[in-house]
Structure formats: C-alpha cells, structure tokens
Write a protein that holds these residues in place. Sequence first.
Motif, short mmCIF file in Angstrom:
data_model
loop_
_atom_site.label_atom_id
_atom_site.label_comp_id
_atom_site.label_asym_id
_atom_site.label_seq_id
_atom_site.Cartn_x
_atom_site.Cartn_y
_atom_site.Cartn_z
N ARG A 136 0.83 -1.20 0.00
CA ARG A 136 0.00 0.00 0.00
C ARG A 136 0.87 1.27 0.00
NH1 ARG A 136 -5.09 1.70 3.94
NH2 ARG A 136 -5.28 3.76 3.04
N ARG A 139 2.38 1.68 -3.39
CA ARG A 139 1.37 2.12 -4.35
C ARG A 139 1.09 3.63 -4.21
NH1 ARG A 139 -2.89 2.28 -7.40
NH2 ARG A 139 -5.00 2.48 -6.62
N SER A 173 -3.44 0.95 -10.96
CA SER A 173 -3.77 -0.10 -10.02
C SER A 173 -3.71 -1.49 -10.64
CB SER A 173 -5.19 0.14 -9.50
OG SER A 173 -5.63 -0.96 -8.76
N PHE A 175 -5.72 -3.52 -9.84
CA PHE A 175 -7.13 -3.81 -10.05
C PHE A 175 -7.55 -3.46 -11.48
CE2 PHE A 175 -7.56 -3.25 -5.31
CZ PHE A 175 -7.82 -4.59 -5.07
N ARG B 178 -12.71 -0.04 -5.59
CA ARG B 178 -11.87 -0.61 -4.54
C ARG B 178 -10.48 0.04 -4.46
NH1 ARG B 178 -12.02 -3.73 0.09
NH2 ARG B 178 -10.00 -4.67 0.36
N SER B 179 -9.90 0.30 -5.65
CA SER B 179 -8.52 0.78 -5.66
C SER B 179 -8.40 2.14 -4.96
CB SER B 179 -7.98 0.86 -7.09
OG SER B 179 -8.59 1.92 -7.80
N LEU B 180 -9.45 2.94 -5.00
CA LEU B 180 -9.39 4.23 -4.30
C LEU B 180 -9.96 4.17 -2.89
CD1 LEU B 180 -10.21 6.85 -7.07
CD2 LEU B 180 -8.04 6.40 -5.96
N ALA B 182 -10.04 1.51 -0.81
CA ALA B 182 -9.18 0.77 0.11
C ALA B 182 -7.82 1.43 0.27
CB ALA B 182 -9.02 -0.66 -0.36
N ASP B 183 -7.20 1.83 -0.83
CA ASP B 183 -5.81 2.31 -0.75
C ASP B 183 -5.70 3.79 -0.44
OD1 ASP B 183 -4.76 -0.17 -1.16
OD2 ASP B 183 -4.38 0.09 -3.29
N ASP B 185 -8.45 5.73 1.02
CA ASP B 185 -9.46 6.17 1.98
C ASP B 185 -10.49 7.12 1.38
OD1 ASP B 185 -8.48 4.75 4.19
OD2 ASP B 185 -6.92 6.24 4.50
#
Lengths: 208, 208
Positions: A136, A139, A173, A175, B178-180, B182-183, B185
């Motif tokens: 994380r 990233r 990402s 993802f 999810r990528s924004l 989770a990583d 907030d």
Amino acid sequence: MRVDNGEVGARTPLVEEQRQLARDRIKRAAVEVLRDKGLGATVEEVAIVAGVSIRTVFRHFGTRDHMIASALRAQLIHYGDTLPRPRVDGPLEDWLPALLQAVHGLNAELGRAYWELAALGPTLEGELAEAAAQRRIGRTKLVAWAASTAWRLAGQKGRPPKWLFDTFAIHLSAFATRSLVADFDQDPSEVAEASSRALLAAVEAARR
Amino acid sequence: MRVDNGEVGARTPLVEEQRQLARDRIKRAAVEVLRDKGLGATVEEVAIVAGVSIRTVFRHFGTRDHMIASALRAQLIHYGDTLPRPRVDGPLEDWLPALLQAVHGLNAELGRAYWELAALGPTLEGELAEAAAQRRIGRTKLVAWAASTAWRLAGQKGRPPKWLFDTFAIHLSAFATRSLVADFDQDPSEVAEASSRALLAAVEAARR
C-alpha cells in the motif's frame, strides 16, 4: 586482513553465496506459485517448482509465511526498481506509455497474490500483513510520483488537480489490470494501451 | 374460479407472502454481511442481522451457499435495474456523472463480496460459481451499453474505438472503486467524480 583474489564476491564465504543462491531460487519459485494460487500457496508447491525438498525450504525460511512474505517483499522491491524514469524534460507521450506497460506487466506478474494482498490486506496477520502494508505504501508513492511527473512533463506547475491524481490511482492499479485481464480476456499490454491513452487524455483535459 | 377482492396480492395466499417477506429480509441481511465479511459470511452472522434463528435461515434456503447465491443474484438484478438511463439525446455531461455515481455506489454496496466474486470467480464452485458467471455477464453488458451510449450521445456513429471501450471497462469496474476506497481512503462518490471526468476527457480525445 583478507586479500581480494579478484573473484567476484570473493570476500563472501562460498557457503554464504550458495545459501543466497538457494534462497533466491526458492523466492523466484514462490512468486511463480503465488501468481496462480494466491496467498494460499503451499511450501510443497513452491518446493516442486524450485526443484528442492520441502525440508530445504523450511531450512532457509523457517515458516511458510516467512517464505511467502520474503518472496512478496523481493517482488515489491523489484517493482519499484523496474519502472522507467522519464528523460529530463522528455515528452510525456514517450514516458507515460512505457510506464503503463511496465506497471501492468508487473501487476500481472504477481497475479492472484497481488490482488489478494490488496483486497484482503486488512484481514491478514503477521508478516503477510506487513507485506500488504508495504504494498500500500509503495502504491501511494507510485501514484504520487507518476501523477506529479506527468503534470510537470506536461509543462504545468504545482500539484495536479485531485481528480487527475485519482485517475492515475485508478489506472496504475493492479485492479485495473485485473478488471480487463479477468473479465475481458485481455493481456496486460492491451490494458496499458488503453490506460496510457486515457491518462494522456486526462492530463490534456486537466490543463485546459 | 377465484374472486379478486381488490386487495393487493390477494390472489397470493397469506402464508406465501409471509414466506416471501422472510426470504427478502434474510437476503437483505446477507447483503449487509457479505459487504464486510465477503463470501465467507456464515448463516449465524446473517441470522443475527436478520433477527431470525439459524433454523429459519436453513428452512428458507436449505444451504448456506444457496442463501449466499440468492442474495448475490438479487443484488445483481437490483444493480441492472437501478442504473440511470440517459434522456433521449440528452447531454453526455448530464448522464455520465450520474451513471458513475450509481455504479460506484452499487459496487461499494456489495463491498468485499463483490470483489471476491470478481477475483475468485474461477476457483468458486456450484451456485457461487454461477453467481460469479452472472456477475461477469452483467459487467460485460454494462460496459458495452455504457460505452456505446456515451459514444452516441457524443454525436458519434458506429462503435467506439477499442481503447475507449477498455477505458470504460476500467472505470466502471468495482476494482476501480476498490482501488481508491481501500488504498486512498476515499468514498465511492469521490471515485465517481474522478471517473466521470476521466471518461469525459477520454470521449473527447477519441472524437478528435
């Protein structure tokens, strides 16, 4: 005082070099198994791919989690080191597609393990939780570096607008890689192609 | 011949309506648990949220997997029905942000379960595998519909270029949410904001 006899690494005892060789081979095998099996990869699967015994894996890494975490750490460091740096004031149109190709290729290399690391991060424990945290942080740094470098290469000053930063976060990402590779049967270079065109369009729109 | 006495659903026996009510309540509870716990949600967790006994859950659904799959199916149908349709020849700039807000909101509603459904799809079995396949079909249709509608509203004929289609696939994905979330907030509406600006920029670039 020891004398250097000219051989590479001659100051490192042979046994230590051999140890390192075994560890590297096991870590490479682990990355391969992680790609397909995810974080549930077993010591047996890794040992088979590495061509060593299960006992050898345990001798070098102690526990399964330590072996998996070591492989993940090595791959995350490799990730950061492999990304193309832009030429000084080189055109954005050269660097951004190269960056995206590298990113989506690397994202696919760790495959399922990377996506599990990202998705299951908060539920992991011990060394795997540390690897997830490291992913994380890496990233976050990557997105900040890529967005601000693109903004500067586009001739802009200051920080890029928030939505542009967020758009970089989405496209860099793993993802994004996954969403096209898994659902639309594309390969990572096709994802990179779409992503770099989308990001160039976004930078252009943000400048106006 | 039965006589309709004017009450809504009067032709449906009371016991059947009550049965439906219980099933709906359990499915809603299951969606709530799936969001946080993912596909590993247990019957006990769902029963507690639904305010019913474990026995009642089993009486209505037979197995845990059937309960989970029923909840997933209901949510996937709800997904398709909730998306905003564009006004005939209305401006792209009105519809696209509304679409992205709806998509990222819905993606977040199933939370962890949706991401697991997408990521673990190939490894699932039975009814859960069917739900994963249904998700993928729904996603493919959504992307094709959204990209071609945007292209038409932008005054273009024929099919959108491949990279634009792919860019829609990336931004409409639950993985983008999810990528924004989770990583970085962020909340789903911030993801939608970035995504709709990025997609408008992409459509604009593709037209030139």
